[in-house]
Design a protein around this motif. Structure first.
Motif, PDB file in Angstrom:
ATOM      1  N   ARG A 303      -2.339  -9.912   5.563  1.00 49.30           N
ATOM      2  CA  ARG A 303      -3.559  -9.399   4.926  1.00 49.30           C
ATOM      3  C   ARG A 303      -3.527  -9.654   3.412  1.00 49.30           C
ATOM      4  NH1 ARG A 303      -6.236  -5.295   7.538  1.00 49.30           N
ATOM      5  NH2 ARG A 303      -7.864  -5.813   6.029  1.00 49.30           N
ATOM      6  N   PRO A 304      -3.595 -10.924   2.980  1.00 46.81           N
ATOM      7  CA  PRO A 304      -3.535 -11.212   1.537  1.00 46.81           C
ATOM      8  C   PRO A 304      -4.689 -10.586   0.757  1.00 46.81           C
ATOM      9  CG  PRO A 304      -4.222 -13.159   2.777  1.00 46.81           C
ATOM     10  CD  PRO A 304      -3.760 -12.147   3.781  1.00 46.81           C
ATOM     11  N   GLU A 305      -5.804 -10.294   1.408  1.00 45.05           N
ATOM     12  CA  GLU A 305      -6.961  -9.726   0.723  1.00 45.05           C
ATOM     13  C   GLU A 305      -6.704  -8.303   0.235  1.00 45.05           C
ATOM     14  OE1 GLU A 305      -7.496  -8.548   5.032  1.00 45.05           O
ATOM     15  OE2 GLU A 305      -6.658 -10.228   3.892  1.00 45.05           O
ATOM     16  N   THR A 306      -5.632  -7.652   0.732  1.00 39.56           N
ATOM     17  CA  THR A 306      -5.343  -6.268   0.335  1.00 39.56           C
ATOM     18  C   THR A 306      -4.406  -6.192  -0.876  1.00 39.56           C
ATOM     19  OG1 THR A 306      -3.426  -6.069   1.817  1.00 39.56           O
ATOM     20  CG2 THR A 306      -5.590  -5.524   2.740  1.00 39.56           C
ATOM     21  N   MET A 307      -3.982  -7.331  -1.425  1.00 39.47           N
ATOM     22  CA  MET A 307      -2.964  -7.329  -2.483  1.00 39.47           C
ATOM     23  C   MET A 307      -3.427  -6.628  -3.764  1.00 39.47           C
ATOM     24  SD  MET A 307      -0.247  -8.555  -1.170  1.00 39.47           S
ATOM     25  CE  MET A 307      -0.811  -7.718   0.311  1.00 39.47           C
ATOM     26  N   TYR A 308      -4.747  -6.449  -3.925  1.00 37.71           N
ATOM     27  CA  TYR A 308      -5.241  -5.743  -5.109  1.00 37.71           C
ATOM     28  C   TYR A 308      -4.719  -4.310  -5.162  1.00 37.71           C
ATOM     29  CZ  TYR A 308      -8.658  -9.568  -5.445  1.00 37.71           C
ATOM     30  OH  TYR A 308      -9.258 -10.797  -5.557  1.00 37.71           O
ATOM     31  N   GLY A 309      -4.463  -3.737  -4.006  1.00 34.44           N
ATOM     32  CA  GLY A 309      -4.128  -2.313  -3.952  1.00 34.44           C
ATOM     33  C   GLY A 309      -2.657  -2.000  -3.913  1.00 34.44           C
ATOM     34  N   GLN A 310      -1.778  -2.931  -4.300  1.00 34.79           N
ATOM     35  CA  GLN A 310      -0.335  -2.696  -4.219  1.00 34.79           C
ATOM     36  C   GLN A 310       0.116  -1.579  -5.172  1.00 34.79           C
ATOM     37  OE1 GLN A 310       2.076  -6.578  -3.952  1.00 34.79           O
ATOM     38  NE2 GLN A 310       0.098  -7.262  -4.747  1.00 34.79           N
ATOM     39  N   THR A 311       0.943  -0.692  -4.648  1.00 34.53           N
ATOM     40  CA  THR A 311       1.533   0.367  -5.473  1.00 34.53           C
ATOM     41  C   THR A 311       3.046   0.242  -5.554  1.00 34.53           C
ATOM     42  OG1 THR A 311       1.684   1.809  -3.537  1.00 34.53           O
ATOM     43  CG2 THR A 311      -0.302   2.019  -4.909  1.00 34.53           C
ATOM     44  N   ASN A 312       3.640  -0.541  -4.648  1.00 37.74           N
ATOM     45  CA  ASN A 312       5.096  -0.712  -4.638  1.00 37.74           C
ATOM     46  C   ASN A 312       5.442  -1.755  -3.584  1.00 37.74           C
ATOM     47  OD1 ASN A 312       4.381   1.817  -2.820  1.00 37.74           O
ATOM     48  ND2 ASN A 312       6.267   0.961  -1.980  1.00 37.74           N
ATOM     49  N   ALA A 313       6.721  -2.042  -3.436  1.00 38.72           N
ATOM     50  CA  ALA A 313       7.219  -2.873  -2.331  1.00 38.72           C
ATOM     51  C   ALA A 313       8.217  -2.036  -1.543  1.00 38.72           C
ATOM     52  CB  ALA A 313       7.895  -4.136  -2.862  1.00 38.72           C
ATOM     53  N   TRP A 314       8.294  -2.293  -0.229  1.00 43.69           N
ATOM     54  CA  TRP A 314       9.220  -1.556   0.632  1.00 43.69           C
ATOM     55  C   TRP A 314      10.378  -2.450   1.052  1.00 43.69           C
ATOM     56  CZ3 TRP A 314       8.005   3.270   0.280  1.00 43.69           C
ATOM     57  CH2 TRP A 314       6.674   3.731   0.375  1.00 43.69           C
ATOM     58  N   VAL A 315      11.578  -1.853   1.141  1.00 48.06           N
ATOM     59  CA  VAL A 315      12.730  -2.538   1.727  1.00 48.06           C
ATOM     60  C   VAL A 315      13.455  -1.547   2.633  1.00 48.06           C
ATOM     61  CG1 VAL A 315      13.069  -4.142  -0.193  1.00 48.06           C
ATOM     62  CG2 VAL A 315      14.267  -1.937  -0.199  1.00 48.06           C
ATOM     63  N   ASP A 378       0.302  -3.171 -13.327  1.00 45.49           N
ATOM     64  CA  ASP A 378       1.017  -4.264 -13.990  1.00 45.49           C
ATOM     65  C   ASP A 378       2.455  -4.351 -13.494  1.00 45.49           C
ATOM     66  OD1 ASP A 378       1.418  -6.353 -15.899  1.00 45.49           O
ATOM     67  OD2 ASP A 378       2.527  -4.906 -17.128  1.00 45.49           O
ATOM     68  N   ILE A 379       3.121  -3.200 -13.357  1.00 46.68           N
ATOM     69  CA  ILE A 379       4.483  -3.148 -12.853  1.00 46.68           C
ATOM     70  C   ILE A 379       4.521  -2.184 -11.669  1.00 46.68           C
ATOM     71  CG2 ILE A 379       6.877  -2.457 -13.340  1.00 46.68           C
ATOM     72  CD1 ILE A 379       6.146  -5.002 -14.727  1.00 46.68           C
ATOM     73  N   ILE A 380       5.164  -2.626 -10.598  1.00 47.47           N
ATOM     74  CA  ILE A 380       5.418  -1.753  -9.454  1.00 47.47           C
ATOM     75  C   ILE A 380       6.913  -1.820  -9.152  1.00 47.47           C
ATOM     76  CG2 ILE A 380       3.093  -1.974  -8.475  1.00 47.47           C
ATOM     77  CD1 ILE A 380       4.174  -4.020  -6.510  1.00 47.47           C
ATOM     78  N   TYR A 381       7.385  -0.946  -8.252  1.00 44.64           N
ATOM     79  CA  TYR A 381       8.821  -0.850  -8.001  1.00 44.64           C
ATOM     80  C   TYR A 381       9.149  -0.988  -6.519  1.00 44.64           C
ATOM     81  CZ  TYR A 381       8.865   0.863 -12.780  1.00 44.64           C
ATOM     82  OH  TYR A 381       8.700   0.961 -14.139  1.00 44.64           O
ATOM     83  N   THR A 382      10.387  -1.355  -6.296  1.00 45.37           N
ATOM     84  CA  THR A 382      10.879  -1.468  -4.922  1.00 45.37           C
ATOM     85  C   THR A 382      11.367  -0.102  -4.456  1.00 45.37           C
ATOM     86  OG1 THR A 382      11.686  -3.679  -5.486  1.00 45.37           O
ATOM     87  CG2 THR A 382      12.417  -2.748  -3.396  1.00 45.37           C
ATOM     88  N   LEU A 383      10.859   0.340  -3.291  1.00 49.71           N
ATOM     89  CA  LEU A 383      11.181   1.669  -2.770  1.00 49.71           C
ATOM     90  C   LEU A 383      11.678   1.564  -1.326  1.00 49.71           C
ATOM     91  CD1 LEU A 383       8.046   3.602  -4.134  1.00 49.71           C
ATOM     92  CD2 LEU A 383      10.323   3.457  -5.174  1.00 49.71           C
ATOM     93  N   PRO A 384      12.343   2.592  -0.823  1.00 50.89           N
ATOM     94  CA  PRO A 384      12.880   2.539   0.548  1.00 50.89           C
ATOM     95  C   PRO A 384      11.873   2.969   1.602  1.00 50.89           C
ATOM     96  CG  PRO A 384      13.598   4.552  -0.505  1.00 50.89           C
ATOM     97  CD  PRO A 384      12.794   3.804  -1.542  1.00 50.89           C
TER      98      PRO A 384
END
Length: 1086
Positions: A303-315, A378-384
């Motif tokens: 779903r590349p169209e949703t990338m505007y709404g990123q708040t973080n990345a998950w691992v 502008d900056i988001i973080y990697t979260l678990p």
């Protein structure tokens, strides 16, 4: 019987003895030889059926036999009714499995010696255990005649899995000396196909064995045929060289098509957009080696169209990751599995070899600062996130809590649970400032759809998987198909339209790359996990629009025998596109114009049915095509094949004699197109659809396939057939255990639809008993023939039995013609035997009629012949002393069934059963129900049977109303209120208190409505279509014998004196009055 120790095998052995004798007769009579007539056959005059040739890396098993039996029964039926039948059979050796197995043996000898001595964990002991081949799909690797035997460690024996190929070969019953020969892949081709022929002959397959062959370049004639096919497709633009994503085996170094796979058949590449989330320096100490390079977390998204709404990345905190070199300057952090896929898609500094600069865990990358494409933050973080899957995608997931219920709940958990944050060392500023960013307006849930649906469904935690999965389906479906973008360059545009535009923008700006991986795990037969590779190779252009239209046209004209099958083909046509048709490893035919490559196994098996029509003239009955004295393979030019199969001009340049060329052409023109191809349903998604495509490309319309019949898989005793559990039988084992005919009987009984069928050992054992007992009964009848009635059939029992035979003939012919073999077995054997047994009881002291019994034996023998041909042939020749072969004796003829007589006989038998039950209750002193109870303990000897042949009074009125309120088109009654209204208007409804009348009539009305649904509109008839009194009086002797009475009287309720004869029991007639079809019996003592 055949499966329990201590039991006699005499009956089974008798059938095996019969089968051996009958097969000699067939061989001597050349019964299954198929030659064309000199004229073009009319519809129904010829039948050409075929079966996907089995792969020859082992023995044939009951799974093969089940599908094959459908073709065999169909061909035998057409042969019986007089059609000219061609049933050929060949053996597939193309592809990976044989070569891979041979190479495994070589490696094992190199590592462990010859014979190899394998390392074992536990003390070795001799065991007898079932063994499952590693990576087996179509393999048939079992020892004939018994369970697998071999020396294996206890660990292997317990698991049922042989670790080494050598052990697998031992499980066939082969010696070490013999196994060493299988290091040569071509030895497999000379070993297994001849054994398969033996097994199929023992099975009784009605095959023209002159037309058998094997594939690969070991057979130069078939090799020439495939080369012509490939050249022709290429000349038509159907084969092209292209760069495409394909499932690929790194170990084999080539694409891994369906038949090259141990698991994952039908799996195709899944394409993602890989978002390049830049890691902002400074890097943590463990990543210091990466300083100076562009480092990205690579997140795979659909779903590349949703990338505007990123708040973080998950691992995944415990997940294993790595920093892999993509180029001299770029590094992607992702899983090793994803890096391997990328390396085969030209996204690795070293092609096909991912280079890991540093190994990482999810803990190591939690807290990384990221700058992600399109994100408003502008900056988001990697979260678990504990539910991240590392075996799918890259193990890195972008978080868009506005539109993903999973992301929303995971972020809420981190925000609301300080202890959870502390557990993973998460700083508040990585989480707390980030709020939902509306990006898509969902038609039902607004622009904060994930939040709203989680509130509505009362989801409290990211661990509520079922609720979250349901919420995800709802939000994703509505958001994609009906949602509207509310942010970005494409605000106001439908999501469906914006998606590709946004994706292209990301790819063009180098903020993302294309990434593919298998949609599910795929294991090759060589034992490695497959990847998706971007390969430059030869493809067949399935899916091309004009070609697809022709294929759909062909499909529409074909008989597929079930809607489910048709839907399967339609679905396959909707997604199937270019298919990689070349391989660099394995056995087969070389691509004619690029001989470094081989034709893959699903591409040399699409039109070989045409080759059946001429191969006996080329190969002279030798499956390997070693005799080239008549026609040499090199003489088979493209002009020759075009002349034979495509209506091309006579090849004047050919030095093959015109007589031979014309003979081959006449064979093809007579037999083609084929009428039926039988297969398991799993081949719809590849082989069978390829078959249609290739026929429409190469052959004229009148030679397109006419029919496919697909079936489910076979279970044994209601459990999945599996070598590892021991629930498995080779064809040879089944024949030795049950006999061929009992095996065929149980295969016919197993089922006919697309659902999985069930081969039941008890059915096979019962068939042994039934068939041998039937032979004994016929022998007894023929020995005592003089005692039978020799006059023409005349009694009621004679008429009923003759009618049952006619019914069996007509119903069984319909079932055979519809290829419903279980039903054919029921109507042509079970029901017919039941009719014979009933006839025997009905005849009494008068005895059975000789003419009818001879007709019964003749008809039953012919009707069972397609399913149990050895038994039928033996009876035909040895007992009935008939000329010729029963398999060609002609389908039995019969008069039109008298359905009224059938109903009358059912009425008679039902009456006897119900009266016997009533009499038993009376004798045992039961006081339940409206039954006549005598105080005397003596058994009643007199029966009074009261009959009312026609409904009258209020019941007649009810039936007339129902007749008028039934719609014969919709097969439904008018609403109850309308029926009640008619009842109220009727004569009986106006007679008195309508509530009382309604109370009286409604149970009868409901009963009759239900009866119509069960048996049909005849349930509303005022009387039965036959005279009840006449039927009962005609069969009074039978009734007396069956009930053990000395006398009986049939009385009509229209006779005013009838009730008086009941004497003191007349009240019973009021309690249980007779009605049409339901006489009332009263039993008396003298």
């Amino acid at each position: 019987m055949a499966e329990e120790s201590g039991k006699s095998f005499a009956r089974r052995d008798k059938l095996l003895e019969i089968e051996a004798q009958v097969q000699k007769w067939w061989t001597e009579g050349d019964v299954f030889r198929a030659d064309p007539k000199e004229y073009v056959p009319k519809p129904g005059e010829k039948f050409f059926g075929n079966f996907p040739f089995p792969y020859m890396n082992g023995y044939l098993h009951l799974g093969h036999a089940f599908s094959l039996s459908k073709l065999e029964f169909a061909a035998a039926y057409h042969r019986l009714r007089g059609a000219n039948v061609l049933l050929p059979f060949a053996f597939h050796c193309t592809g990976m499995p044989i070569k891979a197995s041979a190479d495994k043996l070589l490696r094992e000898i190199e590592m462990f010696g010859n014979p190899p001595i394998f390392p074992v964990v536990k003390e070795e002991e001799s065991v007898e255990a079932e063994v499952r081949t590693e990576g087996e799909s179509q393999g048939n690797q079992t020892a004939a005649g018994g369970k697998f035997k071999g020396k294996k460690s206890k660990a292997v024996a317990k698991s049922g899995v042989a670790k080494f190929q050598w052990e697998i070969m031992q499980s066939y019953g082969l010696t070490d000396e013999e196994i060493a020969n299988f290091t040569n892949p071509y030895h497999w081709l000379t070993f297994f196909p001849p054994l398969a022929v033996e097994d199929l002959k023992a099975f009784g397959l009605g095959c023209d064995w002159r037309r058998t062959f094997i594939t690969t370049d070991m057979n130069p004639y078939f090799d020439a045929f495939v080369r012509w096919q490939m050249r022709k497709l290429k000349a038509m633009g159907k084969i092209v060289k292209d760069l495409r994503y394909t499932i690929y085996s790194p170990l084999d170094g080539q694409p891994c098509a369906d038949h090259d796979r141990a698991s994952g058949e039908g799996v195709i590449p899944q394409e993602y957009t890989l978002i390049k989330m830049e890691v902002v320096s400074p890097f943590p100490p463990k990543m210091s080696v990466l300083e100076g390079k562009k480092v990205y977390l690579a997140a795979a998204t659909l779903r590349p169209e949703t990338m505007y709404g990123q708040t973080n990345a998950w691992v995944l905190p415990e997940g294993k990751y790595g920093a892999f070199e993509i180029s001299d300057t770029e590094v992607f952090i992702l899983t090793k599995r994803a890096a391997l896929n990328l390396a085969y898609q030209r996204l690795s500094r070293v092609p096909e070899k991912p280079t890991c600069l540093v190994e990482l865990t999810g803990h190591d990358i939690i807290g990384l600062s990221l700058r992600s494409p399109l994100a408003f933050n502008d900056i988001i973080y990697t979260l678990p996130m504990l539910s991240v899957l590392t075996e799918k995608g890259t193990g890195i997931v972008t978080s868009v809590p506005s539109d993903s219920p999973d992301d929303y709940m995971a972020l809420q958990d981190l925000k609301s649970k300080r202890a959870f944050r502390a557990k993973f060392g998460i700083k508040d500023e990585w989480v707390l400032p980030f709020e939902i960013i509306p990006i898509i307006n969902h038609p039902d849930f607004g622009d904060r759809s994930a939040e709203r649906i989680c509130i509505e469904k009362k989801i409290k935690s990211q661990n509520e998987r079922e609720k979250l999965d349901e919420a995800k389906k709802i939000i994703y479906k509505g958001g994609f198909y009906e949602g509207t973008m509310v942010v970005g360059d494409y605000a106001g545009m439908k999501v469906q339209e914006a998606k590709s535009l946004i994706r292209n923008k990301l790819l063009e700006s180098d903020q993302a790359v294309v990434y593919s991986e298998p949609e599910k795990k795929v294991m090759s037969r060589s034992g490695d996990e497959c990847v998706v590779a971007l390969t430059d190779q030869w493809y067949i252009t399935y899916g091309e629009q004009e070609w697809k239209k022709l294929t759909e046209e062909c499909l529409a004209s074909m008989n597929l025998y079930s809607d489910e099958t048709r839907h399967g083909f339609e679905h396959t046509l909707s997604w199937l596109n270019q298919w990689a048709c070349s391989r660099s490893f394995g056995l087969g035919t070389r691509i004619p114009w690029d001989e470094d490559f081989l034709v893959e196994s699903l591409s040399d098996s699409t039109i070989y049915m045409a080759y059946y029509t001429v191969c006996h003239l080329l190969q002279k009955g030798d499956m390997y095509g070693t005799d080239t004295s008549s026609i040499k393979p090199e003489q088979l030019t493209d002009e020759v094949w075009d002349f034979l199969f495509c209506g091309g001009p006579f090849p004047k340049s050919s030095d093959i004699s015109s007589a031979v060329l014309n003979q081959m052409k006449q064979e093809f023109e007579y037999w083609y197109p084929f009428d039926l191809r039988v297969s398991g349903k799993d081949l719809i998604q590849n082989h069978l659809t390829f078959c249609i495509y290739n026929h429409t490309a190469i052959f004229p319309t009148n030679h397109w396939p006419r029919g496919f019949r697909c079936n489910g898989h076979i279970m044994l005793n209601s459990e999945k057939m599996s070598k590892s559990t021991g629930n498995f039988r080779t064809l040879r084992q089944a024949i030795e255990e049950f006999s061929a005919d009992a095996t065929r009987f149980s295969l016919a009984d197993a089922g006919d639809g697309m659902d999985d069928a069930n081969f039941v050992f008890e059915t096979a054992n019962a068939a042994i008993l039934r068939l041998t007992k039937e032979i004994s009964w016929m022998q007894e009848v023929l020995a005592a023939e003089a005692s039978l009635r020799s006059v023409p059939p005349s009694t009621y029992a004679d008429q009923v039995f003759a009618n049952e035979i006619n019914i069996a003939v007509k119903m069984t012919e319909k079932n055979y013609s519809d290829y419903m073999f279980r039903e054919a077995l029921k109507t042509g054997f079970y029901d017919l035997q039941a009719a014979r047994d009933e006839y025997r009881l009905s005849c009494g002291s008068g005895g059975m009629n000789r003419v009818l019994l001879w007709r019964f034996m003749d008809v039953q023998t012919r009707l069972i012949a397609p399913i149990c041909p050895h038994y039928a042939e033996y009876v035909w020749r040895e007992l009935l002393k008939k000329e010729g072969f029963v398999v060609k004796a002609g389908f039995p003829e019969g008069d039109l069934p008298d359905l009224t007589l059938k109903k009358a006989n059912k009425y008679l038998q039902d009456c006897i059963v119900s009266m016997r039950k009533l009499l038993q209750k009376q004798i045992s002193g039961s006081k339940k129900g409206n039954v006549n109870v005598s105080n005397s303990q003596n058994k009643p000897t007199i029966g009074l049977i009261f009959v009312n042949e026609q409904y009258d009074g209020w019941k007649k009125e009810c039936l007339i109303i129902l007749q008028n309120k039934f719609d014969s088109v919709t097969q439904k009654f008018a609403p109850d209120q309308e029926i009640i209204s008619e009842l109220q208007k009727s004569a009986i409804g106006r007679e008195g208190n309508f509530k009382q009348i309604q109370k009286l009539c409604m149970p009868f009305l409901r009963f009759k409505k239900d009866e119509v649904m069960a048996v049909g509109i005849q349930a509303l008839d005022l009387k039965l279509p036959f005279g009840e009194i006449e039927v009962l009086e005609t069969n009074s002797d039978l009734i007396r014998r069956q009930l053990g009475l000395e006398s009986q009287e049939i009385l009509s309720m229209e006779d005013p004196d009838a009730i008086h004869k009941a004497g003191p029991h007349a009240s019973l007639l009021k309690q249980n009055p007779p009605s049409p079809g339901n006489p009332t019996a009263i039993f008396l003592n003298e």
